[in-house]
Each structure stands twice: as structure tokens, then as C-alpha cells.
Design an enzyme around this catalytic site. Sequence first.
Site, PDB file in Angstrom:
ATOM      1  N   HIS A   1       0.051   1.613  -0.303  1.00  0.00           N
ATOM      2  CA  HIS A   1      -0.238   0.343   0.380  1.00  0.00           C
ATOM      3  C   HIS A   1       0.774   0.092   1.495  1.00  0.00           C
ATOM      4  O   HIS A   1       0.411  -0.310   2.606  1.00  0.00           O
ATOM      5  CB  HIS A   1      -0.135  -0.832  -0.603  1.00  0.00           C
TER       6      HIS A   1
ATOM      7  N   LYS B   1     -12.035  -8.907 -11.552  1.00  0.00           N
ATOM      8  CA  LYS B   1     -11.099  -7.792 -11.728  1.00  0.00           C
ATOM      9  C   LYS B   1      -9.903  -8.284 -12.532  1.00  0.00           C
ATOM     10  O   LYS B   1      -9.199  -9.192 -12.097  1.00  0.00           O
ATOM     11  CB  LYS B   1     -10.654  -7.285 -10.349  1.00  0.00           C
TER      12      LYS B   1
ATOM     13  N   ARG C   1      -8.382   6.770   1.098  1.00  0.00           N
ATOM     14  CA  ARG C   1      -7.688   7.861   0.427  1.00  0.00           C
ATOM     15  C   ARG C   1      -8.498   9.149   0.421  1.00  0.00           C
ATOM     16  O   ARG C   1      -7.993  10.217   0.642  1.00  0.00           O
ATOM     17  CB  ARG C   1      -7.351   7.475  -1.011  1.00  0.00           C
TER      18      ARG C   1
ATOM     19  N   SER D   1      -2.867   1.843  -7.725  1.00  0.00           N
ATOM     20  CA  SER D   1      -2.127   0.939  -8.612  1.00  0.00           C
ATOM     21  C   SER D   1      -2.455   1.264 -10.062  1.00  0.00           C
ATOM     22  O   SER D   1      -1.570   1.237 -10.923  1.00  0.00           O
ATOM     23  CB  SER D   1      -2.495  -0.511  -8.310  1.00  0.00           C
TER      24      SER D   1
HETATM   25  P1  ADP Z   1      -6.008   0.118  -5.681  1.00  0.00           P
HETATM   26  O1  ADP Z   1      -7.188   1.046  -5.648  1.00  0.00           O
HETATM   27  O2  ADP Z   1      -4.708   0.852  -5.640  1.00  0.00           O
HETATM   28  O3  ADP Z   1      -6.095  -0.959  -6.732  1.00  0.00           O
HETATM   29  P2  ADP Z   1      -6.345  -2.009  -3.710  1.00  0.00           P
HETATM   30  O4  ADP Z   1      -7.597  -2.676  -4.103  1.00  0.00           O
HETATM   31  O5  ADP Z   1      -5.106  -2.808  -3.883  1.00  0.00           O
HETATM   32  O6  ADP Z   1      -6.097  -0.582  -4.315  1.00  0.00           O
HETATM   33  O7  ADP Z   1      -6.476  -1.463  -2.247  1.00  0.00           O
HETATM   34  C1  ADP Z   1      -6.309  -2.187  -1.076  1.00  0.00           C
HETATM   35  C2  ADP Z   1      -6.504  -1.272   0.103  1.00  0.00           C
HETATM   36  O8  ADP Z   1      -5.461  -0.299   0.126  1.00  0.00           O
HETATM   37  C3  ADP Z   1      -7.800  -0.454   0.084  1.00  0.00           C
HETATM   38  O9  ADP Z   1      -8.245  -0.319   1.412  1.00  0.00           O
HETATM   39  C4  ADP Z   1      -7.383   0.880  -0.454  1.00  0.00           C
HETATM   40  O10 ADP Z   1      -8.227   1.914  -0.015  1.00  0.00           O
HETATM   41  C5  ADP Z   1      -6.010   0.989   0.180  1.00  0.00           C
HETATM   42  N1  ADP Z   1      -5.144   1.875  -0.561  1.00  0.00           N
HETATM   43  C6  ADP Z   1      -4.841   1.806  -1.864  1.00  0.00           C
HETATM   44  N2  ADP Z   1      -4.011   2.795  -2.224  1.00  0.00           N
HETATM   45  C7  ADP Z   1      -3.789   3.525  -1.086  1.00  0.00           C
HETATM   46  C8  ADP Z   1      -3.042   4.706  -0.781  1.00  0.00           C
HETATM   47  N3  ADP Z   1      -2.384   5.360  -1.722  1.00  0.00           N
HETATM   48  N4  ADP Z   1      -3.053   5.167   0.490  1.00  0.00           N
HETATM   49  C9  ADP Z   1      -3.760   4.518   1.426  1.00  0.00           C
HETATM   50  N5  ADP Z   1      -4.499   3.414   1.220  1.00  0.00           N
HETATM   51  C10 ADP Z   1      -4.517   2.925  -0.029  1.00  0.00           C
END
Ligand code: ADP
Length: 161
Positions: free
Chosen positions: A17, A41, A90, A128
Site C-alpha cells: 500500500h 467486510k 498486483r 493485508s
Molecule cells: P488488501 O487486498 O491488501 O486487503 P485493500 O483493499 O486494502 O487491500 O487494497 C487497497 C488498494 O491497494 C487496492 O487497489 C489494492 O489492489 C491495492 N494493493 C493492496 N496491496 C497491494 C500491493 N501489495 N501492491 C500494490 N497494490 C496493492
Amino acid sequence: MKKAICPGSFDPVTNGHLDIIRRAAAMFDELIVLVSCNAAKRCLFTPAERIELIQGCVGDLPNVRVDSTDGLIAQYAADHSATGIVKGLRALSDFDYEFQQALTNKVLNPEIETVFLAASSDSMFLSSSMCKQVVALGGDCSRFVPPNALAALKAKLLPQP
Ligand code: ADP
């Protein structure tokens, strides 16, 4: 002024992130990292905890602030005059859902452009939920999350002395 939103669950924030947040902050005048509080969620951290963890990592980025919403991202963007949504991609597995969301947001708020940033090769496997599993099972997660998130994960998931 170009203002964008970087939305997500951030439960908790990972180095993946933070990579996206830093790169997005360099592209826009103002970036709002938006913790979305989706009742469907189940999250480990409260919205306030998730905000605090992100804030603890972005202090050196003057154009970044952190907020939360339990409403529509498209509505938040309209209310805050933001015209960009930045998402990290990703792998192909992210694409279907993100594309669907981007198109929906475009219909809800035609002013919005969703920008996808390719995940960096060293964090493209990070999520996460994977970090929560690693910590819960006693593994070393220090390369995957910032120190404050690591401490918070351990406090929530490991038995305390
Ligand atoms: P998670 O799948 O980790 O719970 P979130 O819902 O918090 O992710 O994701 C928020 C945004 O961050 C999304 O666009 C997701 O694709 C992106 N994201 C999550 N993890 C990564 C990562 N390791 N690298 C790049 N982008 C990420």
C-alpha cells in the site's frame, strides 16, 4: 489542482500500500488515503486504528492526508472535489474486480478517472490478509508491513505476556 483518492481497507497498511501511496503522491497535488469502512467486510482494526497506522507512515508526505468513509467512494470524491482514484494492481486476479469498480464509479461520477499503478515486483504478492495470517502463525512479517503495523498486528493476534 489535481486531487485524488487512494481507497482501500488498509487492514492494516502494508509496504505494498505504502509503495502505491508514495508513487500516487508524486503524481497529484493532493492525495487522500481513504479508509473504506465496508460493513460487509470484517476487519481486524477499527477505522480509527487503520487511519492512525497510515498516518504514522506518511508524515513525510505533505500532500497526503488520511480519512475514512462508510459511503460510496464516488460520492466521497464528488464531495471533496477529487477527480482521480488511484488503485494498485498486483496481478491479473485484481483486474476483474478493479475494472468493474472503475466502470461503476465512472457511471456514478463521470468526473472521475481511475488510475491503475502496477504493483512493484517486490510487493506484488503482499496483501493485508496474508500478513495477518503470517503474524497469527508466528511468522516474521517485518519485511511486509511498516513497524507500527507490525506492532499492532502482534498486539491483536499474539498472546500478550
Ligand atoms: P488488501 O487486498 O491488501 O486487503 P485493500 O483493499 O486494502 O487491500 O487494497 C487497497 C488498494 O491497494 C487496492 O487497489 C489494492 O489492489 C491495492 N494493493 C493492496 N496491496 C497491494 C500491493 N501489495 N501492491 C500494490 N497494490 C496493492
